[in-house]
Design an enzyme around this catalytic site. Structure first.
Site, PDB file in Angstrom:
ATOM      1  N   GLU A 259      32.921  49.043  65.176  1.00 21.44           N
ATOM      2  CA  GLU A 259      31.540  48.722  64.776  1.00 21.44           C
ATOM      3  C   GLU A 259      30.852  47.863  65.834  1.00 21.44           C
ATOM      4  O   GLU A 259      30.576  46.682  65.597  1.00 21.44           O
ATOM      5  CB  GLU A 259      31.547  48.040  63.407  1.00 21.44           C
ATOM      6  CG  GLU A 259      32.581  46.947  63.318  1.00 21.44           C
ATOM      7  CD  GLU A 259      32.868  46.481  61.900  1.00 21.44           C
ATOM      8  OE1 GLU A 259      32.857  47.321  60.988  1.00 21.44           O
ATOM      9  OE2 GLU A 259      33.106  45.283  61.728  1.00 21.44           O
ATOM     10  N   GLY A 261      28.061  46.252  68.315  1.00 19.00           N
ATOM     11  CA  GLY A 261      26.637  45.944  68.341  1.00 19.00           C
ATOM     12  C   GLY A 261      26.215  45.746  69.782  1.00 19.00           C
ATOM     13  O   GLY A 261      25.531  46.569  70.394  1.00 19.00           O
ATOM     14  N   ARG A 298      19.878  32.907  72.005  1.00 17.12           N
ATOM     15  CA  ARG A 298      21.275  32.968  72.486  1.00 17.12           C
ATOM     16  C   ARG A 298      21.627  31.919  73.547  1.00 17.12           C
ATOM     17  O   ARG A 298      22.698  31.309  73.468  1.00 17.12           O
ATOM     18  CB  ARG A 298      21.602  34.381  73.000  1.00 17.12           C
ATOM     19  CG  ARG A 298      21.520  35.445  71.901  1.00 17.12           C
ATOM     20  CD  ARG A 298      21.996  36.792  72.371  1.00 17.12           C
ATOM     21  NE  ARG A 298      23.429  36.828  72.519  1.00 17.12           N
ATOM     22  CZ  ARG A 298      24.071  36.822  73.664  1.00 17.12           C
ATOM     23  NH1 ARG A 298      23.394  36.788  74.811  1.00 17.12           N
ATOM     24  NH2 ARG A 298      25.370  36.853  73.689  1.00 17.12           N
ATOM     25  N   CYS A 328       8.915  23.013  71.048  1.00 13.15           N
ATOM     26  CA  CYS A 328       9.095  21.573  71.111  1.00 13.15           C
ATOM     27  C   CYS A 328      10.569  21.227  70.846  1.00 13.15           C
ATOM     28  O   CYS A 328      10.929  20.631  69.828  1.00 13.15           O
ATOM     29  CB  CYS A 328       8.169  20.910  70.095  1.00 13.15           C
ATOM     30  SG  CYS A 328       7.936  19.193  70.466  1.00 13.15           S
ATOM     31  N   TYR A 356      20.977  40.756  69.441  1.00  9.17           N
ATOM     32  CA  TYR A 356      20.808  39.399  68.904  1.00  9.17           C
ATOM     33  C   TYR A 356      19.630  38.672  69.563  1.00  9.17           C
ATOM     34  O   TYR A 356      19.667  37.462  69.753  1.00  9.17           O
ATOM     35  CB  TYR A 356      22.115  38.595  69.037  1.00  9.17           C
ATOM     36  CG  TYR A 356      23.308  39.367  68.494  1.00  9.17           C
ATOM     37  CD1 TYR A 356      23.448  39.576  67.129  1.00  9.17           C
ATOM     38  CD2 TYR A 356      24.259  39.929  69.354  1.00  9.17           C
ATOM     39  CE1 TYR A 356      24.507  40.327  66.633  1.00  9.17           C
ATOM     40  CE2 TYR A 356      25.320  40.680  68.862  1.00  9.17           C
ATOM     41  CZ  TYR A 356      25.432  40.873  67.501  1.00  9.17           C
ATOM     42  OH  TYR A 356      26.467  41.618  67.010  1.00  9.17           O
TER      43      TYR A 356
END
Ligand SMILES: Cc1ncc(COP(=O)(O)O)c(C=O)c1O
Length: 400
Positions: A259, A261, A298, A328, A356
């Site tokens: 699976e 990604g 990330r 900020c 992501y």
């Protein structure tokens, strides 16, 4: 997609914008399938990496299944055209009610908790097949936050609790058709997969009704030149060999599932941002861009490296810049990077942003999420509009 094509996308759709290259996604899918040689490995795209419906449809068209981790992802997958049978639902820490909703939708469910297994047995007995997520207690993955198969992880049922699983399974007559593991992301050592696989093969002897085994994912891609990668072809040939021998010992052929990604969509994606300010301080030269951790978290979350290029001046003299966002917080995309000399208004490409990226974006500082563009056959198509101020306040209820 080359720098000129990316710049055209930025000019046409504005920045910040995520751009995804369809060809790259298709190439990665085919490469992974091919790595397992004659074994017809079944891929369930981990949709959490990038959920735009247009991307899901690319996978559906290629015959991929989906790995969904929430009921919302399950619904999104079905809405995008996937059959429920092609969706593997692997939640963690959800209520039994959510499991029931997923079962009602007809997807394959993956149980990673003994109490849920017991509740499932009491309600469904052998009427619904299930997969069981085992935690093999292997330390793997590129960062503590993405290592999920070790002894302190919240994921899966301990490999040492097979006896507990068996008690519940036998008592309720539960039909266990799959065993699953996922040890982490950014795994570079082929032997980690083999080690986990061996543990699952051992556990399989307790489950006579298996039809598949799911070895999760964690395949790493290159973030920079000469970076370490998961050796996909090596994993493909080693796992195929060990899986074939396992099936012979088990007594019949099972399906092998993965699976992925990141491997499928990371390199397809680029986040295009514009330089708002060039700011020289006593210690650094900052490029402040019209994006931030609200669009790509990330680097701040996992210390992830994303290559950055000035596509307005790709051949320009390289200068050292620290690229920061407009949030900020200290939202730094890259420290002291050699980038073609930059001016305010230039467009920077932040690479490896397909996985992501948008899916972890948010509205912190009340900033709007960027647009998304699919690059197909040499042309960019808008696949998600940039958010508006109305989107930010849409669900607010204003009291008198
Ligand atoms: C259960 C499960 N499967 C698959 C994946 C996909 O991992 P990757 O993007 O590293 O391929 C993840 C990632 O978090 C996951 O939790």
């Amino acid at each position: 997609m080359n720098a000129t094509q990316l710049l055209d996308v930025a000019n046409e759709f504005g920045t910040p914008v995520y751009v995804y290259d369809e060809t790259k996604i298709i190439q990665q899918y085919k490469r992974l399938k091919k790595a397992f040689g004659p074994l017809d490995v079944k891929l369930h795209y981990a949709m959490k990496a990038l959920t735009n419906t247009n991307i899901l449809r690319i996978f559906n068209k290629m015959g991929s299944g989906l790995d969904a981790v929430s009921i919302e992802e399950v619904m999104l997958g079905i809405q995008a055209g996937f059959t429920p049978e092609s969706i593997m639902y692997t939640p963690n820490g959800v209520s039994f009610q959510e499991m029931e909703n997923a079962i009602a939708l007809g997807v394959m469910i993956n149980i990673d908790n003994l109490s849920i297994l017991e509740a499932f047995g009491a309600k469904y007995g052998n009427s619904v097949p299930v997969c069981i997520r085992l935690n093999p207690h292997i330390m793997a993955g590129g960062h503590a936050n993405i290592s999920v198969g070790h002894i302190d992880s919240k994921f899966g049922i301990s490999i040492h609790q097979v006896r507990h699983i068996k008690r519940i399974v036998d008592h309720y007559g539960i039909l266990v058709t799959g065993l699953h593991m996922h040890t982490g992301s950014d795994i570079v050592d082929a032997d980690v997969f083999l080690q986990g696989a061996e543990l699952l093969y051992d556990a399989a002897s307790h489950f006579p009704d298996l039809t598949f085994m799911d070895f999760g994912s964690g395949f790493k891609v290159a973030y920079k030149e000469n970076d370490y990668l998961t050796p996909i072809e090596e994993i493909g040939s080693k796992i195929s060999e060990s899986f074939t021998s396992f099936c012979e010992a088990y007594g019949r052929p099972l399906e092998l599932w993965f699976e992925p990604g990141k491997f499928l969509v990371s390199e397809s994606g680029v986040l295009l941002v514009s330089v708002n300010v060039v700011k020289q301080t006593t210690s650094s030269v900052f490029l402040g861009v019209n994006s931030g951790q609200n669009h790509l978290i990330r680097p701040m979350f996992y210390n992830a490296y994303h290559r950055i290029e000035n596509i307005s001046n790709p051949k320009g003299m390289k200068k050292l810049y620290t690229v920061v966002g407009y949030i900020c917080e200290t939202d730094t995309f890259g420290y002291d990077r050699p980038i073609g000399e930059a001016n305010e208004g230039d467009v920077l490409a932040i690479y490896n942003a397909g996985a992501y990226g948008f899916s972890m974006s948010n509205n912190y500082n009340s900033r709007r999420r960027p647009a998304e563009v699919l690059f197909r056959k040499g042309k960019g198509y808008l696949i998600r509009k940039r958010e508006t101020m109305e989107d930010i306040t849409r669900n607010e209820i204003i009291l008198d």
